[in-house]
Design a protein around this motif. Sequence first.
Motif, PDB file in Angstrom:
ATOM      1  N   TYR A  29       0.833  -1.191   0.000  1.00 36.40           N
ATOM      2  CA  TYR A  29       0.000   0.000   0.000  1.00 36.40           C
ATOM      3  C   TYR A  29       0.876   1.253   0.000  1.00 36.40           C
ATOM      4  O   TYR A  29       1.970   1.257   0.572  1.00 36.40           O
ATOM      5  CB  TYR A  29      -0.915   0.030   1.228  1.00 36.40           C
ATOM      6  CG  TYR A  29      -2.055  -0.968   1.175  1.00 36.40           C
ATOM      7  CD1 TYR A  29      -3.269  -0.629   0.600  1.00 36.40           C
ATOM      8  CD2 TYR A  29      -1.903  -2.249   1.707  1.00 36.40           C
ATOM      9  CE1 TYR A  29      -4.315  -1.539   0.548  1.00 36.40           C
ATOM     10  CE2 TYR A  29      -2.941  -3.167   1.662  1.00 36.40           C
ATOM     11  CZ  TYR A  29      -4.149  -2.807   1.084  1.00 36.40           C
ATOM     12  OH  TYR A  29      -5.170  -3.713   1.033  1.00 36.40           O
ATOM     13  N   THR A  38      -4.462   6.229   2.615  1.00 31.96           N
ATOM     14  CA  THR A  38      -3.990   5.622   1.378  1.00 31.96           C
ATOM     15  C   THR A  38      -4.030   6.649   0.254  1.00 31.96           C
ATOM     16  O   THR A  38      -4.891   7.530   0.227  1.00 31.96           O
ATOM     17  CB  THR A  38      -4.859   4.410   1.005  1.00 31.96           C
ATOM     18  OG1 THR A  38      -6.230   4.808   0.930  1.00 31.96           O
ATOM     19  CG2 THR A  38      -4.696   3.309   2.032  1.00 31.96           C
ATOM     20  N   ASP A  98       5.053  -1.770   2.168  1.00 35.43           N
ATOM     21  CA  ASP A  98       4.131  -0.640   2.272  1.00 35.43           C
ATOM     22  C   ASP A  98       4.945   0.649   2.277  1.00 35.43           C
ATOM     23  O   ASP A  98       5.862   0.815   3.096  1.00 35.43           O
ATOM     24  CB  ASP A  98       3.290  -0.749   3.539  1.00 35.43           C
ATOM     25  CG  ASP A  98       2.343  -1.942   3.500  1.00 35.43           C
ATOM     26  OD1 ASP A  98       1.964  -2.342   2.393  1.00 35.43           O
ATOM     27  OD2 ASP A  98       2.010  -2.476   4.575  1.00 35.43           O
ATOM     28  N   ASP A 231     -10.146   8.038   5.299  1.00 30.66           N
ATOM     29  CA  ASP A 231     -10.107   6.891   6.202  1.00 30.66           C
ATOM     30  C   ASP A 231      -9.932   7.324   7.648  1.00 30.66           C
ATOM     31  O   ASP A 231     -10.362   6.627   8.562  1.00 30.66           O
ATOM     32  CB  ASP A 231      -8.961   5.950   5.825  1.00 30.66           C
ATOM     33  CG  ASP A 231      -9.160   5.336   4.454  1.00 30.66           C
ATOM     34  OD1 ASP A 231     -10.318   5.118   4.081  1.00 30.66           O
ATOM     35  OD2 ASP A 231      -8.163   5.095   3.760  1.00 30.66           O
ATOM     36  N   ARG A 234      -4.160   7.749  10.983  1.00 31.56           N
ATOM     37  CA  ARG A 234      -3.742   6.527  11.672  1.00 31.56           C
ATOM     38  C   ARG A 234      -2.604   6.762  12.667  1.00 31.56           C
ATOM     39  O   ARG A 234      -2.152   5.804  13.306  1.00 31.56           O
ATOM     40  CB  ARG A 234      -3.319   5.465  10.655  1.00 31.56           C
ATOM     41  CG  ARG A 234      -4.464   4.993   9.768  1.00 31.56           C
ATOM     42  CD  ARG A 234      -4.002   4.030   8.698  1.00 31.56           C
ATOM     43  NE  ARG A 234      -5.108   3.589   7.857  1.00 31.56           N
ATOM     44  CZ  ARG A 234      -5.846   2.513   8.099  1.00 31.56           C
ATOM     45  NH1 ARG A 234      -5.560   1.757   9.148  1.00 31.56           N
ATOM     46  NH2 ARG A 234      -6.839   2.181   7.298  1.00 31.56           N
ATOM     47  N   LYS A 258      -6.470  -0.888  16.214  1.00 33.18           N
ATOM     48  CA  LYS A 258      -6.430  -1.701  15.000  1.00 33.18           C
ATOM     49  C   LYS A 258      -6.885  -0.955  13.752  1.00 33.18           C
ATOM     50  O   LYS A 258      -7.281  -1.587  12.764  1.00 33.18           O
ATOM     51  CB  LYS A 258      -7.290  -2.953  15.181  1.00 33.18           C
ATOM     52  CG  LYS A 258      -6.710  -3.949  16.170  1.00 33.18           C
ATOM     53  CD  LYS A 258      -7.473  -5.261  16.135  1.00 33.18           C
ATOM     54  CE  LYS A 258      -6.838  -6.296  17.050  1.00 33.18           C
ATOM     55  NZ  LYS A 258      -7.542  -7.598  16.999  1.00 33.18           N
ATOM     56  N   GLY A 259      -6.844   0.350  13.767  1.00 32.83           N
ATOM     57  CA  GLY A 259      -7.285   1.059  12.580  1.00 32.83           C
ATOM     58  C   GLY A 259      -7.412   2.547  12.808  1.00 32.83           C
ATOM     59  O   GLY A 259      -6.636   3.154  13.555  1.00 32.83           O
ATOM     60  N   ASN A 298     -12.289   2.186  10.162  1.00 32.21           N
ATOM     61  CA  ASN A 298     -11.475   1.214   9.434  1.00 32.21           C
ATOM     62  C   ASN A 298     -10.849   0.219  10.403  1.00 32.21           C
ATOM     63  O   ASN A 298     -10.404   0.600  11.497  1.00 32.21           O
ATOM     64  CB  ASN A 298     -10.350   1.924   8.668  1.00 32.21           C
ATOM     65  CG  ASN A 298     -10.886   2.909   7.661  1.00 32.21           C
ATOM     66  OD1 ASN A 298     -11.244   2.565   6.553  1.00 32.21           O
ATOM     67  ND2 ASN A 298     -10.956   4.178   8.067  1.00 32.21           N
ATOM     68  N   ASP A 300      -7.927  -2.822  10.393  1.00 29.90           N
ATOM     69  CA  ASP A 300      -6.876  -3.599   9.743  1.00 29.90           C
ATOM     70  C   ASP A 300      -6.867  -4.987  10.381  1.00 29.90           C
ATOM     71  O   ASP A 300      -6.142  -5.249  11.353  1.00 29.90           O
ATOM     72  CB  ASP A 300      -5.519  -2.910   9.918  1.00 29.90           C
ATOM     73  CG  ASP A 300      -5.499  -1.529   9.289  1.00 29.90           C
ATOM     74  OD1 ASP A 300      -6.272  -1.302   8.350  1.00 29.90           O
ATOM     75  OD2 ASP A 300      -4.720  -0.677   9.749  1.00 29.90           O
ATOM     76  N   GLU A 303      -2.753  -8.426   7.642  1.00 25.13           N
ATOM     77  CA  GLU A 303      -1.939  -7.735   6.648  1.00 25.13           C
ATOM     78  C   GLU A 303      -2.633  -7.716   5.294  1.00 25.13           C
ATOM     79  O   GLU A 303      -2.461  -6.768   4.509  1.00 25.13           O
ATOM     80  CB  GLU A 303      -0.578  -8.430   6.532  1.00 25.13           C
ATOM     81  CG  GLU A 303       0.380  -7.735   5.571  1.00 25.13           C
ATOM     82  CD  GLU A 303       1.701  -8.460   5.447  1.00 25.13           C
ATOM     83  OE1 GLU A 303       2.744  -7.829   5.658  1.00 25.13           O
ATOM     84  OE2 GLU A 303       1.678  -9.679   5.139  1.00 25.13           O
ATOM     85  N   LYS A 306      -8.604  -5.771   5.055  1.00 22.71           N
ATOM     86  CA  LYS A 306      -8.997  -4.485   5.617  1.00 22.71           C
ATOM     87  C   LYS A 306     -10.506  -4.341   5.513  1.00 22.71           C
ATOM     88  O   LYS A 306     -11.105  -4.630   4.476  1.00 22.71           O
ATOM     89  CB  LYS A 306      -8.317  -3.334   4.874  1.00 22.71           C
ATOM     90  CG  LYS A 306      -6.800  -3.304   5.027  1.00 22.71           C
ATOM     91  CD  LYS A 306      -6.183  -2.114   4.282  1.00 22.71           C
ATOM     92  CE  LYS A 306      -4.671  -2.103   4.407  1.00 22.71           C
ATOM     93  NZ  LYS A 306      -4.229  -1.833   5.776  1.00 22.71           N
ATOM     94  N   SER A 308     -13.959  -1.745   6.407  1.00 22.00           N
ATOM     95  CA  SER A 308     -14.357  -0.370   6.708  1.00 22.00           C
ATOM     96  C   SER A 308     -15.870  -0.263   6.669  1.00 22.00           C
ATOM     97  O   SER A 308     -16.553  -1.008   5.955  1.00 22.00           O
ATOM     98  CB  SER A 308     -13.732   0.622   5.724  1.00 22.00           C
ATOM     99  OG  SER A 308     -14.274   0.470   4.432  1.00 22.00           O
TER     100      SER A 308
END
Length: 755
Positions: A29, A38, A98, A231, A234, A258-259, A298, A300, A303, A306, A308
């Motif tokens: 990503y 992103t 990433d 998003d 983060r 986690k997001g 979102n 995660d 890996e 994902k 949302s």
Amino acid sequence: MRQTYLFVLLFLFAGSSSVIAQSASINGYVTDSETGETLISANVGFQEINKGASSNTLGYFTLPNIEPGTYILFCSYVGYRPYREEITLEPGENLRLDIELVPESIELDEIVVRSRAEEEEKKNIGTAQINTELIKELPSVFEADVFRSIQLLPGVKAASDFSSGLYIRGGSPDQTLILLDRTTVYNPSHFFGFFSTFNPDAIKDVRLYKGGYPAEYGGRLGSVLTIYNKDGNRNETTGSATVGLLASRLSVEGPYSKGSWMFAARRSTLEPLLAGLRQSIDNIPSKFYFYDFNGKVNLDATENDKLSLAFYAGQDRVTFPFGEDSEFNLDYGNQTLSGNWTHIFSENLFSNFVLTSSRYFNFPKFSIGGTPFTRENNIYDFSLKADLEYLPGNNHQIKTGVWAGSFTFKLQDSFDNDDTFQSRIQNQYASFYIQDEYRPSDRWIFTPGVRFNYFSDGEYIRIEPRFSMEFRPANRVRLQAAYGRYNQFLTLISNEAFSGFDVWLTSAEGVSPAFGDQFVIGTKTLPFTGYGLDIEFYYRNMDDLFELDPFIPDVSGLLYEDLFRVGEGYAYGMEIFFEKRRGSFTGFIGYTLGYTWRKFPGYNAEVTEGEQIARFYPPKYDRRHDMNIVGNYIFNNKWKATVAFNFATGQSYTKVLGRYVQFDLPWDNNNRNAFTVGKVNASRLPNYHRMDISFSRTGRFFDFGDSELQFQIINVYSRRNTWFLNYDFSENPVGVDKVSMLPILPSISYTVKFQ
């Protein structure tokens, strides 16, 4: 013989598998290092072997089938520092990497519609991306607005100062598919069309496919507008608050274990102004406000997975007393919900699954002398989408997917608490598409595709071939062409003055869906460093256009298919877009020469040899010439100014030639004024032009956060552009008054960004 043939096939397959097994790949990503957002259409590749790819709409990229070795991997995106890293790929290795790009402050002030050569998808024919910073910087009538910014692009026209509707390449607003996080939005407007429903603080990406769009999209004759919400940051909790003259905004975003999450809200602040106006002016609404909320969460999960969940809710409420014991109320809005799952099966196979829910409603109510008239209009749309991206090699990128769903239209009218009309239309729809982006060499790109559509009412099945190609004779020149067949199963019955009354209807048994073809050719060049020049020519036809017949005096008792008139149309034109991207002064010039025509049986008819023959006429939004000039100048690290100028040919209208008195029967004393008119839309209002200017100063709000003060002047030289003509039949000859649009208007807003 058969055994020998099978042995040869197995040998060849084993050999090719061995070769593939020895090659390496890299995927991952691309994100913003500060927020973790992103980045869509970032360019990733290897300089030594001239192989690259662009990140998709979810920020994911993959580079398969790379010969093992040591390379310099690069990644670039406008407004960010270029990324370079030396990597070594071992035989058979699948490297997950990433990439985080660092924002480059010197690029953040560029006011451009992004279209650099290094951004592959954004340079596709008929495609443009609007930078969210541009939306906020442009002078706007009281509020930064997505659709107002899009209206500055070549090929996109505005109906008036009071309309945010998108009239793209000769198409009406219902010919543009509008997707928010892949969910259809049916009436994206506030304030009777004055604002769009999209809060600029909540938006990450805005992309417009003006024509010749690929097979992955469908359902509309003209164009596609895709909008993606942020998003959420983060890395840290941040936010912003904007206080404006007539609307204010608040947005907050941040991480969790986690997001990430994002929440944005906007509300009009018209009440103080309305209260002041009511003291001296009659017929001012006693209630008039709108609000909207955007949110996204979102997760995660792994890996390669994902999840949302995104939502939107917006509403307008109006109460307007217009006479003694008479009142008008309107309540309308949109609600959307989408759940998204992204899964990476392998370095060559990427998937995305979306569940969507969309609702549009409007509830107008009139009360005259205590007698109510009400309407309840609801649209419910539920769908499932599944998309796959497969990269079998460096020369092919295959996309395929399905989109299936069900929508329900409900319409109910009542008078004095008795139902007078009721309709419920429910349909199922489905589509399947497949397309391949084939690159036989560095200079050629071919993108064939096909889309299959199904619509339940009428059991319609439609096939839509699509094709585009690009040739690069030099590094700074791209020659492009595209063709597509498109179908539309919906039509919008809209009031040009107030979008809150919009009613959608569908094709059905006896009412065929509209269809049309589009042809586009163009060139995109970089004539000088820091400059871009795009030129496109387009032609499109439209057949089986269906809309309510305005000449039916009474619809009661008629079959559904008898309510419509069916016509045709076509449009063609040329667009030029020239931009300057670097330096203290940046900006662009967009020019459109466009023609659009419509024809319906019995409308605008002429008698030829004793037979009435309908003639083509230009619709109201036909504009021969349309030019937009936008400039941005940075004085220093605190002050900057933005100027926007628009010139357009006056809109077409039907001219009133005179009046006469209609005498009824002797026992009826009601004589009626009637008027005669010229040919339909054969006349033109005066040319439209307007200049807006904005000044902004950045600073600090104590120690709380960064701030920006923005002062705007709309219609600097107070050009009184004509909205429409009002006729007075009590005079002889008929009196004509010009109803003007916006006068000169100042506006001020103050934004604070905190963390």
